[in-house]
Design a protein around this motif. Sequence first.
Motif, PDB file in Angstrom:
ATOM      1  N   SER A   9       0.870  -1.167   0.000  1.00 41.95           N
ATOM      2  CA  SER A   9       0.000   0.000   0.000  1.00 41.95           C
ATOM      3  C   SER A   9       0.910   1.222   0.000  1.00 41.95           C
ATOM      4  O   SER A   9       1.707   1.394   0.926  1.00 41.95           O
ATOM      5  N   ASP A  44      -3.482   3.728  -2.473  1.00 39.60           N
ATOM      6  CA  ASP A  44      -4.278   2.854  -1.610  1.00 39.60           C
ATOM      7  C   ASP A  44      -4.154   3.184  -0.129  1.00 39.60           C
ATOM      8  O   ASP A  44      -4.758   2.491   0.699  1.00 39.60           O
ATOM      9  N   THR A  45      -3.390   4.197   0.205  1.00 38.80           N
ATOM     10  CA  THR A  45      -3.250   4.563   1.608  1.00 38.80           C
ATOM     11  C   THR A  45      -2.834   6.015   1.723  1.00 38.80           C
ATOM     12  O   THR A  45      -2.372   6.620   0.741  1.00 38.80           O
ATOM     13  N   ARG A  76      -6.650   2.363   2.988  1.00 38.22           N
ATOM     14  CA  ARG A  76      -6.504   2.359   4.438  1.00 38.22           C
ATOM     15  C   ARG A  76      -5.945   3.707   4.913  1.00 38.22           C
ATOM     16  O   ARG A  76      -5.120   4.332   4.230  1.00 38.22           O
ATOM     17  N   ASN A  78      -3.808   5.742   7.797  1.00 34.76           N
ATOM     18  CA  ASN A  78      -2.822   5.659   8.876  1.00 34.76           C
ATOM     19  C   ASN A  78      -2.922   6.953   9.673  1.00 34.76           C
ATOM     20  O   ASN A  78      -2.637   8.026   9.162  1.00 34.76           O
ATOM     21  N   GLY A 113      -5.259   1.470   8.764  1.00 35.37           N
ATOM     22  CA  GLY A 113      -3.962   0.850   8.500  1.00 35.37           C
ATOM     23  C   GLY A 113      -3.217   0.681   9.806  1.00 35.37           C
ATOM     24  O   GLY A 113      -3.023  -0.414  10.308  1.00 35.37           O
ATOM     25  N   TYR A 195       5.818  -0.684   8.265  1.00 30.70           N
ATOM     26  CA  TYR A 195       5.388   0.679   7.950  1.00 30.70           C
ATOM     27  C   TYR A 195       6.630   1.500   7.633  1.00 30.70           C
ATOM     28  O   TYR A 195       7.449   1.776   8.507  1.00 30.70           O
ATOM     29  N   MET A 242       3.363  -1.039   4.080  1.00 34.96           N
ATOM     30  CA  MET A 242       2.775   0.264   3.783  1.00 34.96           C
ATOM     31  C   MET A 242       3.910   1.272   3.649  1.00 34.96           C
ATOM     32  O   MET A 242       4.753   1.373   4.546  1.00 34.96           O
TER      33      MET A 242
END
Length: 296
Positions: A9, A44-45, A76, A78, A113, A195, A242
């Motif tokens: 992501s 996507d994030t 998602r 974060n 996320g 991450y 991510m």
Amino acid sequence: MVKQPVQYSIGIGGWEHEGLNQCLYGVATEYSSVKLRYYARFFDTVEVRSTFWDDGLGANEAQQWMDAVAENKRFRFNVKLHKSFVHGKEIKPERATRVRGLLQELQKNDRLGTVLVQLPYSFTNTSANRFHLEKLSEVFRGFPLHVEFRNESWNDVHFLRNFLLENQLQVVNADLPRIKQFMPFVTEVVGDTAYVRLHGRNEKGWLLNGMDTRYDYLYNGKELREIVRRLAALEQKCNRIMVIFNNPTNGKAIANALQLVSMLREGKPVLVPQAASIAFPDLLQDMSAVVEDSLF
């Protein structure tokens, strides 16, 4: 057992930057939800920056964000923990309850996320600071928490892994300028999700501590290939990665994020905003791109 392919992501830190008007949206608009809806067509994030500054955000805002990205089922959020929790080292019950409400709304809809605990360089490895992290892990138990350490005093892989495991915390894999006593990039993963935060390598900007100059950095091709190798090392340790580009000055994060998407897709077509193709004309030379019309 054959390991399943890692799910990526990729996105940037924040979708509201004025600098994105010229290289992502193509227009200037104050409607945050409209921007987010367009942003989610390409990524996507995202890292939610507003929660770091505004402690009044709650479940209602989370619902608005989810409505904006409804067409992208993979998307998602974060959520960056409010500065009072990390810089001020305050844990006020009313504020914590409001944040938990926001996180619960995202989590129950499978839109969360992780929660980012971004620590300042001054947050060194002391017993008092370790205790504060332990308290944060208790207050936000039930949510994934990724901690970004910026001071090298935390750079002990064995200690760090044990401490994080004991407190159900995870570590951020951060790319920072190579300045003495800054935390280096670690390839440690605690849990099933890595991450990665890429801040750029503008050493002068970080030493001057200017917000715009600090993140004014464009990763070149060689550096992006280096990052891909680092991601490959992380793939052996997790199921999801991510990646957040946090070098938004003049929209540079958009260019680098699209480049990384293209590199990971190994030549397959990548959807590119029309504004980005104009702002970064060299971008299209090295990727197979499908250009999407601007926001309006």
